[in-house]
Design a protein around this motif. Structure first.
Motif, PDB file in Angstrom:
ATOM      1  N   ALA A 152       0.785  -1.319  -0.050  1.00 58.96           N
ATOM      2  CA  ALA A 152       0.106   0.137  -0.038  1.00 58.96           C
ATOM      3  C   ALA A 152       0.830   1.212  -0.021  1.00 58.96           C
ATOM      4  N   ALA A 153       0.338   2.340  -0.359  1.00 55.45           N
ATOM      5  CA  ALA A 153       1.042   3.673  -0.547  1.00 55.45           C
ATOM      6  C   ALA A 153       0.221   4.625   0.289  1.00 55.45           C
ATOM      7  N   VAL A 154       1.017   5.393   1.240  1.00 53.09           N
ATOM      8  CA  VAL A 154       0.490   6.702   2.092  1.00 53.09           C
ATOM      9  C   VAL A 154       0.869   7.930   1.584  1.00 53.09           C
ATOM     10  N   SER A 155       0.140   8.948   1.283  1.00 51.83           N
ATOM     11  CA  SER A 155       0.725  10.230   0.974  1.00 51.83           C
ATOM     12  C   SER A 155      -0.105  11.239   1.538  1.00 51.83           C
ATOM     13  N   SER A 156       0.613  12.412   2.105  1.00 56.65           N
ATOM     14  CA  SER A 156      -0.237  13.633   2.696  1.00 56.65           C
ATOM     15  C   SER A 156      -0.160  14.788   1.471  1.00 56.65           C
ATOM     16  N   GLY A 157       0.244  14.372   0.307  1.00 55.64           N
ATOM     17  CA  GLY A 157       0.466  15.351  -0.745  1.00 55.64           C
ATOM     18  C   GLY A 157      -0.801  15.594  -1.591  1.00 55.64           C
ATOM     19  N   ASN A 158      -0.543  16.257  -2.633  1.00 50.89           N
ATOM     20  CA  ASN A 158      -1.558  16.806  -3.540  1.00 50.89           C
ATOM     21  C   ASN A 158      -2.662  15.809  -3.837  1.00 50.89           C
ATOM     22  N   THR A 159      -3.846  16.065  -3.433  1.00 49.99           N
ATOM     23  CA  THR A 159      -4.955  15.056  -3.692  1.00 49.99           C
ATOM     24  C   THR A 159      -5.029  14.689  -5.130  1.00 49.99           C
ATOM     25  N   GLY A 160      -5.300  15.732  -5.913  1.00 55.46           N
ATOM     26  CA  GLY A 160      -5.571  15.501  -7.268  1.00 55.46           C
ATOM     27  C   GLY A 160      -4.629  14.753  -7.902  1.00 55.46           C
ATOM     28  N   ALA A 161      -3.217  15.156  -7.578  1.00 53.20           N
ATOM     29  CA  ALA A 161      -1.869  14.497  -8.147  1.00 53.20           C
ATOM     30  C   ALA A 161      -1.774  12.964  -7.853  1.00 53.20           C
ATOM     31  N   LEU A 162      -2.198  12.864  -6.517  1.00 56.99           N
ATOM     32  CA  LEU A 162      -2.333  11.493  -5.946  1.00 56.99           C
ATOM     33  C   LEU A 162      -3.155  10.780  -6.826  1.00 56.99           C
ATOM     34  N   MET A 163      -4.491  10.987  -6.923  1.00 55.80           N
ATOM     35  CA  MET A 163      -5.374  10.219  -7.493  1.00 55.80           C
ATOM     36  C   MET A 163      -5.095   9.858  -9.347  1.00 55.80           C
ATOM     37  N   ALA A 164      -4.513  10.957  -9.880  1.00 59.43           N
ATOM     38  CA  ALA A 164      -4.121  10.774 -11.183  1.00 59.43           C
ATOM     39  C   ALA A 164      -2.992   9.742 -11.302  1.00 59.43           C
ATOM     40  N   MET A 165      -2.054  10.034 -10.359  1.00 57.33           N
ATOM     41  CA  MET A 165      -0.745   9.007 -10.302  1.00 57.33           C
ATOM     42  C   MET A 165      -1.540   7.420 -10.088  1.00 57.33           C
ATOM     43  N   SER A 166      -2.161   7.244  -9.225  1.00 55.73           N
ATOM     44  CA  SER A 166      -2.794   6.240  -8.430  1.00 55.73           C
ATOM     45  C   SER A 166      -3.410   5.792  -9.848  1.00 55.73           C
ATOM     46  N   LYS A 167      -4.619   6.227 -10.419  1.00 54.45           N
ATOM     47  CA  LYS A 167      -5.136   5.471 -11.277  1.00 54.45           C
ATOM     48  C   LYS A 167      -4.482   5.310 -12.657  1.00 54.45           C
ATOM     49  N   LEU A 168      -3.459   6.090 -13.114  1.00 57.28           N
ATOM     50  CA  LEU A 168      -2.559   5.560 -14.176  1.00 57.28           C
ATOM     51  C   LEU A 168      -1.969   4.359 -13.879  1.00 57.28           C
ATOM     52  N   ALA A 169      -1.118   4.289 -12.697  1.00 62.73           N
ATOM     53  CA  ALA A 169      -0.393   3.378 -12.429  1.00 62.73           C
ATOM     54  C   ALA A 169      -1.074   2.083 -12.146  1.00 62.73           C
ATOM     55  N   LEU A 170      -2.165   2.100 -11.276  1.00 56.55           N
ATOM     56  CA  LEU A 170      -2.715   0.949 -10.826  1.00 56.55           C
ATOM     57  C   LEU A 170      -4.067   0.452 -11.651  1.00 56.55           C
ATOM     58  N   ARG A 171      -4.645   1.326 -12.363  1.00 60.23           N
ATOM     59  CA  ARG A 171      -5.716   1.089 -13.229  1.00 60.23           C
ATOM     60  C   ARG A 171      -6.819   0.860 -12.276  1.00 60.23           C
ATOM     61  N   THR A 172      -8.164   0.903 -12.643  1.00 64.13           N
ATOM     62  CA  THR A 172      -9.306   0.536 -12.027  1.00 64.13           C
ATOM     63  C   THR A 172      -9.481  -0.904 -12.320  1.00 64.13           C
ATOM     64  N   MET A 173     -10.198  -1.272 -11.017  1.00 66.76           N
ATOM     65  CA  MET A 173     -10.650  -2.869 -11.213  1.00 66.76           C
ATOM     66  C   MET A 173     -11.568  -3.255 -12.284  1.00 66.76           C
ATOM     67  N   PRO A 174     -11.599  -4.383 -12.691  1.00 63.25           N
ATOM     68  CA  PRO A 174     -12.557  -4.792 -13.463  1.00 63.25           C
ATOM     69  C   PRO A 174     -14.053  -4.449 -12.865  1.00 63.25           C
ATOM     70  N   GLY A 175     -14.783  -4.087 -13.661  1.00 61.86           N
ATOM     71  CA  GLY A 175     -16.424  -3.713 -13.218  1.00 61.86           C
ATOM     72  C   GLY A 175     -16.261  -2.342 -12.450  1.00 61.86           C
ATOM     73  N   ILE A 176     -15.293  -1.438 -12.481  1.00 55.87           N
ATOM     74  CA  ILE A 176     -15.282  -0.152 -11.872  1.00 55.87           C
ATOM     75  C   ILE A 176     -14.923   0.851 -12.911  1.00 55.87           C
TER      76      ILE A 176
END
Length: 351
Positions: free
Chosen positions: A100-124
């Motif tokens: 898992a990853a934990v960050s206190s940084g920029n929320t929008g950037a964290l979402m963008a990076m997380s979505k690009l790197a990890l991708r959404t689950m099938p069905g989401i």
């Protein structure tokens, strides 16, 4: 029992390395099974670790001196994902170097990076930001989305309900948490077409590990009457800010009242146990740690102003989700729903 290690963006947040390392150290003292990958400036992290020798042996440092600014546009930060402490922390989850990853940084950037790197689950279709909010009862309420998606259709809301219920089952231990959609009224004919459609789908769905209980209004979120509140990110973020503002207002009002006169100060001393309990209950650090649900990995957003105790709570949230196989739970519920084909409209669900 040991856990997959947790990648901590040590550079994020208002105070950066000092608070992030101190928070990890506090989490480690509370739970000695925690192990960490601390991502950030190696020199500064090592200096901070000098004050927390117990953390050093349970941590590895991944050097990086590039930081995502708090006001940086997510699109700009995304281009530097491979060189920033935030991006490398998320990438560690993708590569399997951390659970898992934990960050206190920029929320929008964290979402963008997380979505690009990890991708959404099938069905989401879209991930959602979920958090635990205090209630009048012993158990917190799960609320989502809190800002990841400004506009959501009925399918998004149904998916959020499934993800929120899976999270709530971990938190509350209930086999079928109650779920309500945030609306301008509780009557069945209130709300937008998407809200009406989502409610109809949830009523008709069978086999899901949740109890759909209709609509709720914003003033009922903290009453403890429901386990999961589902809404779009625009409304959810406004509701969250209003709740946080009300909590600060009450705290400041009490402080002002108890210091207004000698009699008030004496009254404060008499009522101090009660006011301390209230302060603890309203302190956002005690509920810190919002989760990006719907990704193929666990990413937890700590509040930028969180203190060490708040960071430790965010780490504990990440660990709890790993221990309880959150992603597998969501996947199982989505399979029950029928994946991207949507819930069955046959049969009767709990209304």
């Amino acid at each position: 029992m040991s856990l997959p290690r947790i990648a901590v963006d040590a550079m994020g947040g208002d105070e950066g390395v000092r608070v992030m390392v101190e928070g990890a150290a506090l989490a480690r003292r509370r739970h000695d099974r925690f192990k960490f990958l601390l991502v950030g400036d190696e020199r500064r992290i090592k200096a901070a670790l000098d004050n927390h020798p117990g953390l050093g042996g349970a941590s590895e440092i991944l050097h990086c001196d590039d930081v995502v600014a708090g006001d940086e546009q997510p699109s700009k930060a995304l281009r530097r994902a491979r060189s920033t402490s935030m991006g490398l922390a998320v990438d560690a989850v993708k590569r399997g170097d951390a659970g898992a990853a934990v960050s206190s940084g920029n929320t929008g950037a964290l979402m963008a990076m997380s979505k690009l790197a990890l991708r959404t689950m099938p069905g989401i279709d879209r991930p959602a930001l979920a958090a635990l909010l205090p209630t009048l009862k012993e158990e917190d309420v799960v609320m989502l989305d809190l800002g990841a998606n400004r506009e959501c259709d009925a399918s998004n809301l149904v998916q959020f309900a499934i993800m929120g219920a899976a999270y709530s089952r971990i938190v509350t231990g209930k086999a079928a948490p109650t779920v309500r959609l945030l609306n301008i009224g509780t009557e069945e004919n209130k709300g937008t077409e998407d809200l009406q459609d989502a409610a109809a789908q949830l009523r008709a769905a069978t086999g899901l590990a949740l109890q759909f209980d209709g609509f709720t209004e914003a003033d009922k979120i903290n009453r403890g009457e429901v386990d999961v509140v589902v809404t779009d990110g625009f409304s959810g973020n406004i509701a969250l800010k209003a709740i946080e503002g009300a909590a600060r207002f009450v705290t400041d009002l009490l402080r002002s009242a108890f210091t207004s006169s000698v009699r008030s100060k004496i009254g404060f001393l008499v009522s101090r146990p009660a006011t301390e309990l209230l302060k603890h209950h309203l302190d956002p650090n005690n509920h810190n740690g919002a989760v990006f649900l719907g990704l193929n990995g666990v990413v937890v957003k700590s509040h930028g102003s969180a203190n060490a105790a708040g960071v430790a709570n965010a780490v504990a949230v990440a660990a709890r989700l790993l221990e309880n196989d959150l992603i597998d739970r969501i996947a199982a519920d989505l399979a029950e729903l029928g994946g991207r084909h949507g819930p069955s409209t046959s049969g009767t669900g709990k209304g």
